[in-house]
Design an enzyme around this catalytic site. Structure first.
Site, PDB file in Angstrom:
ATOM      1  N   GLU A  82      22.682  45.155  -2.152  1.00 27.15           N
ATOM      2  CA  GLU A  82      21.297  45.587  -2.390  1.00 27.15           C
ATOM      3  C   GLU A  82      21.146  46.072  -3.834  1.00 27.15           C
ATOM      4  O   GLU A  82      22.069  46.649  -4.392  1.00 27.15           O
ATOM      5  CB  GLU A  82      20.962  46.721  -1.415  1.00 27.15           C
ATOM      6  CG  GLU A  82      19.531  47.207  -1.457  1.00 27.15           C
ATOM      7  CD  GLU A  82      19.250  48.222  -0.345  1.00 27.15           C
ATOM      8  OE1 GLU A  82      18.304  49.023  -0.507  1.00 27.15           O
ATOM      9  OE2 GLU A  82      19.972  48.229   0.682  1.00 27.15           O
ATOM     10  N   GLU A 137      13.313  52.497  -6.087  1.00 26.19           N
ATOM     11  CA  GLU A 137      12.673  53.252  -5.014  1.00 26.19           C
ATOM     12  C   GLU A 137      11.916  54.438  -5.610  1.00 26.19           C
ATOM     13  O   GLU A 137      12.514  55.304  -6.241  1.00 26.19           O
ATOM     14  CB  GLU A 137      13.712  53.739  -4.010  1.00 26.19           C
ATOM     15  CG  GLU A 137      14.402  52.604  -3.269  1.00 26.19           C
ATOM     16  CD  GLU A 137      15.438  53.097  -2.291  1.00 26.19           C
ATOM     17  OE1 GLU A 137      15.172  53.064  -1.082  1.00 26.19           O
ATOM     18  OE2 GLU A 137      16.515  53.532  -2.752  1.00 26.19           O
TER      19      GLU A 137
END
Length: 290
Positions: free
Chosen positions: A160, A164
């Protein structure tokens, strides 16, 4: 405005079968191959840096003039675990005037009191430049994310690469990656002017031996440790979700009392070595080589 229904089609990764030879021919093939390789090395130019092969879907730019159902899968009717206090709803993915909106609102859906939104690409992408232009909202306990991911449900290890925005503090964005399911390279960096005050550009450049994150064209984090670099092609995601459990990270959840929205104006992937696709692209201005 239009809502787009969930699409349950999937894209399977292709594989190349191995050729097999018997013991009597393998030595001859080995010697022939060595001679051919030596000849090729004399006449062929050296390969450019970072030209290593990784299976990837092709470069693209999506300005959301329409919703490309062949590209996007809309999550609907489930959640990602007990940490998430909302259920994905296709009704909260909207398109209007070239802006893709993903929302979070109080609405009981299945076993959750809130509904939220996520989209993901159907195809997987490898080394290259990933860029999104987006604007977030505010609210404690919410996460507005642009990231790439692949994992066990795709029969792959968990890799990943993240941007964020914990909207409790939209002056910051957290960059991060996961390698074999373990978080690496986490860093909280500034978003000048605020992620909620206007559209900002978030991008990362993923190469075989380096990973770089950029905010509005400024390098904010770089990793070169080979043990902390993803090695699997990934899907591209946008999501807005909430949690009343991850309070140390996302802040104490508070019902915002209104619909909260993140907006995306553009997403692009430019494979390494390919020409940049729009003037503002990172691929136009950065070096992909050491």
């Amino acid at each position: 405005m239009n809502a787009y229904p969930n699409d349950t089609s999937t894209v399977a990764a292709s594989s190349m079968p191995r050729a097999h030879t018997n013991r009597s021919t393998s030595l001859h093939l080995c010697l022939a191959g060595a001679l051919l390789a030596a000849a090729a090395a004399i006449v062929a130019p050296p390969h450019p840096a970072h030209a290593e092969e990784m299976q990837s879907a092709p470069s693209f730019v999506d300005n959301f003039s329409n919703f490309d159902r062949s590209r996007w899968f809309v999550s609907d009717g489930w959640n990602n675990g007990n940490h998430q206090n909302c259920t994905w709803s296709k009704d909260l993915v909207r398109l209007s005037d070239g802006v893709l909106s993903l929302s979070f609102e109080k609405r009981k859906l299945k076993d959750r009191e809130f509904a939220c939104a996520e989209v993901q690409t159907k195809q997987r992408y490898g080394y290259g430049v990933y860029e999104a232009r987006m604007k977030t909202d505010t609210g404690s306990g919410l996460n507005a994310a642009f990231f790439t991911y692949i994992g066990p449900q795709d029969k792959k290890p968990w890799d990943e690469i993240d941007f964020e925005i914990l909207t409790k503090d939209p002056t910051k964005v957290q960059v991060n990656s996961y390698i074999q399911g373990k978080p690496k390279n986490g860093k909280l960096v500034d978003v000048e002017g605020g992620a909620d005050k206007g559209f900002n550009d978030y991008g990362f450049v993923w190469e075989k031996d380096r990973l770089r994150w950029y905010v509005n064209g400024k390098l904010v984090n770089e990793v070169t440790n080979p043990d902390e670099l993803p090695t699997n092609p990934q899907k591209i995601f946008f999501s807005l979700w909430g949690s009343d459990k991850l309070t140390n990270w996302m802040g104490a959840f508070a019902d915002p009392g209104r619909k909260v929205t993140m907006q995306v104006k553009r997403i692009a992937f430019t494979a390494l070595g390919q020409p940049c696709q729009f003037p503002e692209s990172l691929a136009c201005s950065i070096s992909n080589s050491n």
